[in-house]
Design a protein around this motif. Structure first.
Motif, PDB file in Angstrom:
ATOM      1  N   HIS A  56      71.385  61.499  -7.149  1.00  0.00           N
ATOM      2  CA  HIS A  56      70.519  61.670  -5.988  1.00  0.00           C
ATOM      3  C   HIS A  56      71.429  61.859  -4.777  1.00  0.00           C
ATOM      4  O   HIS A  56      72.179  60.958  -4.429  1.00  0.00           O
ATOM      5  N   LEU A  57      71.357  63.026  -4.145  1.00  0.00           N
ATOM      6  CA  LEU A  57      72.234  63.391  -3.032  1.00  0.00           C
ATOM      7  C   LEU A  57      71.512  63.367  -1.698  1.00  0.00           C
ATOM      8  O   LEU A  57      70.334  63.695  -1.611  1.00  0.00           O
ATOM      9  N   HIS A  58      72.280  63.048  -0.651  1.00  0.00           N
ATOM     10  CA  HIS A  58      71.803  63.198   0.722  1.00  0.00           C
ATOM     11  C   HIS A  58      72.831  63.958   1.537  1.00  0.00           C
ATOM     12  O   HIS A  58      72.929  63.784   2.733  1.00  0.00           O
ATOM     13  N   THR A  59      73.621  64.786   0.883  1.00  0.00           N
ATOM     14  CA  THR A  59      74.648  65.557   1.565  1.00  0.00           C
ATOM     15  C   THR A  59      74.701  66.956   0.964  1.00  0.00           C
ATOM     16  O   THR A  59      74.256  67.170  -0.157  1.00  0.00           O
ATOM     17  N   VAL A  78      70.164  66.833 -10.850  1.00  0.00           N
ATOM     18  CA  VAL A  78      70.545  66.561  -9.466  1.00  0.00           C
ATOM     19  C   VAL A  78      69.293  66.603  -8.606  1.00  0.00           C
ATOM     20  O   VAL A  78      68.538  67.575  -8.635  1.00  0.00           O
ATOM     21  N   ILE A  79      69.074  65.540  -7.847  1.00  0.00           N
ATOM     22  CA  ILE A  79      67.937  65.438  -6.927  1.00  0.00           C
ATOM     23  C   ILE A  79      68.506  65.459  -5.519  1.00  0.00           C
ATOM     24  O   ILE A  79      69.268  64.585  -5.133  1.00  0.00           O
ATOM     25  N   GLN A  80      68.148  66.482  -4.745  1.00  0.00           N
ATOM     26  CA  GLN A  80      68.641  66.622  -3.373  1.00  0.00           C
ATOM     27  C   GLN A  80      67.625  66.034  -2.422  1.00  0.00           C
ATOM     28  O   GLN A  80      66.468  66.444  -2.417  1.00  0.00           O
ATOM     29  N   GLY A  81      68.031  65.065  -1.630  1.00  0.00           N
ATOM     30  CA  GLY A  81      67.165  64.474  -0.609  1.00  0.00           C
ATOM     31  C   GLY A  81      67.573  64.998   0.752  1.00  0.00           C
ATOM     32  O   GLY A  81      68.750  65.234   1.008  1.00  0.00           O
ATOM     33  N   SER A  82      66.615  65.208   1.632  1.00  0.00           N
ATOM     34  CA  SER A  82      66.930  65.668   2.979  1.00  0.00           C
ATOM     35  C   SER A  82      65.976  65.030   3.973  1.00  0.00           C
ATOM     36  O   SER A  82      64.791  64.899   3.708  1.00  0.00           O
ATOM     37  N   ALA A 116      65.669  69.090  -8.404  1.00  0.00           N
ATOM     38  CA  ALA A 116      64.494  68.580  -7.689  1.00  0.00           C
ATOM     39  C   ALA A 116      64.869  68.385  -6.224  1.00  0.00           C
ATOM     40  O   ALA A 116      66.013  68.059  -5.909  1.00  0.00           O
ATOM     41  N   LEU A 117      63.890  68.592  -5.327  1.00  0.00           N
ATOM     42  CA  LEU A 117      64.098  68.398  -3.889  1.00  0.00           C
ATOM     43  C   LEU A 117      63.125  67.353  -3.371  1.00  0.00           C
ATOM     44  O   LEU A 117      61.931  67.411  -3.655  1.00  0.00           O
ATOM     45  N   TRP A 118      63.661  66.411  -2.610  1.00  0.00           N
ATOM     46  CA  TRP A 118      62.846  65.400  -1.944  1.00  0.00           C
ATOM     47  C   TRP A 118      63.076  65.509  -0.452  1.00  0.00           C
ATOM     48  O   TRP A 118      64.199  65.713  -0.001  1.00  0.00           O
ATOM     49  N   MET A 137      58.984  70.889  -3.602  1.00  0.00           N
ATOM     50  CA  MET A 137      59.529  69.715  -2.921  1.00  0.00           C
ATOM     51  C   MET A 137      58.548  68.561  -2.994  1.00  0.00           C
ATOM     52  O   MET A 137      57.348  68.751  -2.838  1.00  0.00           O
ATOM     53  N   GLN A 138      59.093  67.386  -3.191  1.00  0.00           N
ATOM     54  CA  GLN A 138      58.293  66.164  -3.177  1.00  0.00           C
ATOM     55  C   GLN A 138      58.541  65.468  -1.847  1.00  0.00           C
ATOM     56  O   GLN A 138      59.679  65.361  -1.399  1.00  0.00           O
ATOM     57  N   ILE A 139      57.472  65.009  -1.220  1.00  0.00           N
ATOM     58  CA  ILE A 139      57.607  64.267   0.034  1.00  0.00           C
ATOM     59  C   ILE A 139      57.699  62.789  -0.300  1.00  0.00           C
ATOM     60  O   ILE A 139      56.847  62.229  -0.982  1.00  0.00           O
ATOM     61  N   ASP A 140      58.765  62.156   0.176  1.00  0.00           N
ATOM     62  CA  ASP A 140      59.010  60.735  -0.017  1.00  0.00           C
ATOM     63  C   ASP A 140      59.184  60.135   1.378  1.00  0.00           C
ATOM     64  O   ASP A 140      60.266  60.229   1.954  1.00  0.00           O
ATOM     65  N   PRO A 141      58.115  59.559   1.960  1.00  0.00           N
ATOM     66  CA  PRO A 141      58.187  59.088   3.351  1.00  0.00           C
ATOM     67  C   PRO A 141      59.365  58.140   3.586  1.00  0.00           C
ATOM     68  O   PRO A 141      59.757  57.382   2.712  1.00  0.00           O
ATOM     69  N   SER A 142      59.935  58.211   4.798  1.00  0.00           N
ATOM     70  CA  SER A 142      61.075  57.358   5.163  1.00  0.00           C
ATOM     71  C   SER A 142      60.713  55.887   5.073  1.00  0.00           C
ATOM     72  O   SER A 142      59.568  55.499   5.224  1.00  0.00           O
TER      73      SER A 142
END
Length: 186
Positions: A56-59, A78-82, A116-118, A137-142
């Motif tokens: 799970h990436l945030h970069t 690989v799951i990319q979070g932004s 996957a994109l979050w 994209m999946q929305i995953d609230p902060s």
């Protein structure tokens, strides 16, 4: 869970989870580290030995490239979070609009590598769609609740099924930076 980040700056690893550090440089006091895993051959060999289940990436930079190298070598998803629209943050960091636009375009291309994109909001999702990102994209609230949901085992089983992760395997969580107050972990 194992957090992987660059080795630079005065960060103590006095946290209740394992931290694996690769080569890196200190970007600035506010921006933290820039990981350089492609320059760390021992680190890459260790990634292969760990038998990682998911990343799970945030970069979009060093760790992103390492995660996708690992995906090509092993098939690990690989799951990319932004969390943001990219450009305003890049302008704030690099101060040059031309370079911020280049970094934004670079980051948007890197998003397409992920399985996957979050993202954190419908607004950010719409920005990515308008910018040409064509992945679901999946929305995953902060924010993170520190309460275990009643259906935790069912959620784990569903995640394992969805990403073809054998039950009981270790999952690698790779973050660029953790903002404790934003994640409700203080």
């Amino acid at each position: 869970v194992l957090v992987v980040t660059g080795r630079a700056g005065p960060y103590p690893d006095d946290v209740p989870y394992p931290v694996l550090r690769c080569r890196g440089i200190r970007a600035s006091e506010t921006q933290g580290n820039v990981a350089l895993p492609s320059l760390d051959f021992k680190f890459k060999r260790l990634l292969l030995e760990l038998k990682i289940d998911a990343v799970h990436l945030h970069t979009y930079f060093g760790m992103n490239k390492a995660a996708h190298w690992l995906h090509r070598k092993t098939g690990v998803p690989v799951i990319q979070g932004s969390h943001q629209r990219l450009y305003p943050e890049y302008v704030n960091v690099v101060k040059w609009k031309f370079l911020a636009r280049r970094l934004t375009n670079f980051s948007l291309r890197r998003m397409s590598w992920a399985q996957a994109l979050w993202t954190v909001s419908e607004n950010v999702k719409q920005f990515y769609i308008e910018s040409g990102v064509r992945k679901e994209m999946q929305i995953d609230p902060s924010g993170s609740d520190r309460v275990c949901p009643d259906d935790a085992q069912a959620r784990i089983a569903e995640t394992e099924r969805r990403f073809s992760i054998p039950p009981g395997r270790i999952v690698l969580l790779c973050l660029g930076k953790v903002e404790i107050r934003q994640k409700n972990l203080d």
